[in-house]
Design an enzyme around this catalytic site. Structure first.
Site, short mmCIF file in Angstrom:
data_model
loop_
_atom_site.label_atom_id
_atom_site.label_comp_id
_atom_site.label_asym_id
_atom_site.label_seq_id
_atom_site.Cartn_x
_atom_site.Cartn_y
_atom_site.Cartn_z
CG HIS A 151 -2.01 -0.99 1.17
ND1 HIS A 151 -3.20 -0.74 0.51
CD2 HIS A 151 -2.11 -2.26 1.66
CE1 HIS A 151 -3.99 -1.80 0.61
NE2 HIS A 151 -3.35 -2.74 1.30
CB ALA A 198 16.22 -21.05 6.39
CE LYS A 218 22.65 -5.71 6.89
NZ LYS A 218 23.41 -5.11 8.01
NE ARG A 221 29.20 -19.49 1.79
CZ ARG A 221 28.35 -19.68 2.78
NH1 ARG A 221 28.26 -18.77 3.75
NH2 ARG A 221 27.61 -20.77 2.85
#
Length: 238
Positions: A151, A198, A218, A221
Site C-alpha cells: 500500500h 532460511a 545481506k 559470500r
C-alpha cells in the site's frame, strides 16, 4: 560403511534430477473436455471436490483442472493436496513443475504469473503472483513467501488498508534456491543460481551465484566450488 548417526548425510536430489514422466495419453483430452464443459467458474467449483484428497482420482483431477484453467500448462505437473490458486487464468506453467501441499498462488485478473520448467514449490508456500516470473529449475522452500505489492500509505489521513496498491515485478532467475520461510519483498530480483537463506527477508536484489541471508538479507559470500553448501558429493559419502 554405515553412516554415523551423528553425521550429516548427502543423498541424490529427487525432483531436480529425476526424468519427468510424460503425461498419459488421455491427459490433454481430459483437460480440454473439462475446459469446454465447465468454463472457468465451473472449474473453480469443481476443484473444491478434489483439492485435498491424496487418492489417484483426486491427483489426476487436480492436475487436469490446473491444465484446463491456466493460460498455459506444460506436461508433468504435480499438485499436492490443499494447493490453491486465485486467478489461475493468468498463470503460465512450464514442464515438470511440483506444487506442494497447502501452497497458494494468488494471481490478479490483469496480472502475470510465469513459472518455468522443473520448478519445485514447497508445502505452505505463498506466492503473490500479480507480476511474478520464476525461471527454470528454481527451488522454493516450504513456507517461503513472495510479496508483489504494498500500500502507498498516502494520504496519511486515510487508513493504510484503504490506500492504493503499488504492484512491483518480482523475478526469481533460473537455478536459484529460496530457503524455508524466506520472504521476498516487492520489486526484488534474485539472480541466477543465488541462494537465499532460511528465514531471510529480502528487500533488495541478490546477485547471481551469491548467498544472502538475514533480516534484512545481506550478502554473505559468493558461491564457489569450495563452498560446503554447494560442494557436497552428488554420489554420497562412503
Amino acid at each position: 560403511m554405515s553412516a554415523n548417526p551423528g553425521e550429516a548425510r548427502v543423498v541424490r536430489a529427487v525432483h531436480g534430477r529425476s526424468e519427468k514422466p510424460a503425461d498419459p495419453a488421455y491427459q490433454a483430452g481430459l483437460a480440454e473436455e473439462l475446459r469446454q464443459s465447465y468454463g472457468r467458474a465451473g472449474l473453480i467449483e469443481l476443484y473444491g471436490r478434489f483439492a485435498t484428497g491424496d487418492g489417484v482420482v483426486d491427483t489426476i483431477m487436480r492436475k487436469a483442472i490446473w491444465q484446463a484453467i491456466t493460460r498455459r500448462c506444460g506436461a508433468g505437473l504435480q499438485v499436492a493436496g490443499g494447493a490453491g490458486f486465485k486467478h489461475p487464468e493468468t498463470f503460465e506453467i512450464g514442464n515438470g513443475v511440483f506444487i506442494g501441499a497447502q501452497a497458494y498462488i494468488q494471481g490478479r485478473y490483469d496480472g502475470t504469473c510465469v513459472i518455468g520448467d522443473n520448478v519445485w514449490i514447497g508445502p505452505m508456500a505463498y506466492l503473490d503472483a500479480r507480476h511474478l516470473v520464476i525461471e527454470d529449475s528454481v527451488g522454493w522452500g516450504p513456507g517461503a513467501k513472495v510479496l508483489g505489492s504494498t500500500h502507498t500509505a498516502l494520504p496519511i489521513d486515510v487508513p493504510i488498508i484503504c490506500t492504493d496498491l503499488e504492484i512491483k515485478p518480482v523475478r526469481i532467475c533460473a537455478e536459484a534456491d529460496i530457503g524455508t520461510n524466506a520472504t521476498i519483498l516487492p520489486g526484488v530480483t534474485i539472480g541466477k543460481g543465488a541462494i537465499v537463506g532460511a528465514g531471510a527477508v529480502v528487500v533488495s536484489d541478490v546477485e547471481p551465484f551469491s548467498v544472502a541471508a538475514g533480516v534484512p538479507a545481506k550478502f554473505i559470500r559468493w558461491r564457489s566450488e569450495n563452498d560446503p553448501m554447494t560442494n557436497m558429493s552428488r554420489e554420497g559419502r562412503s
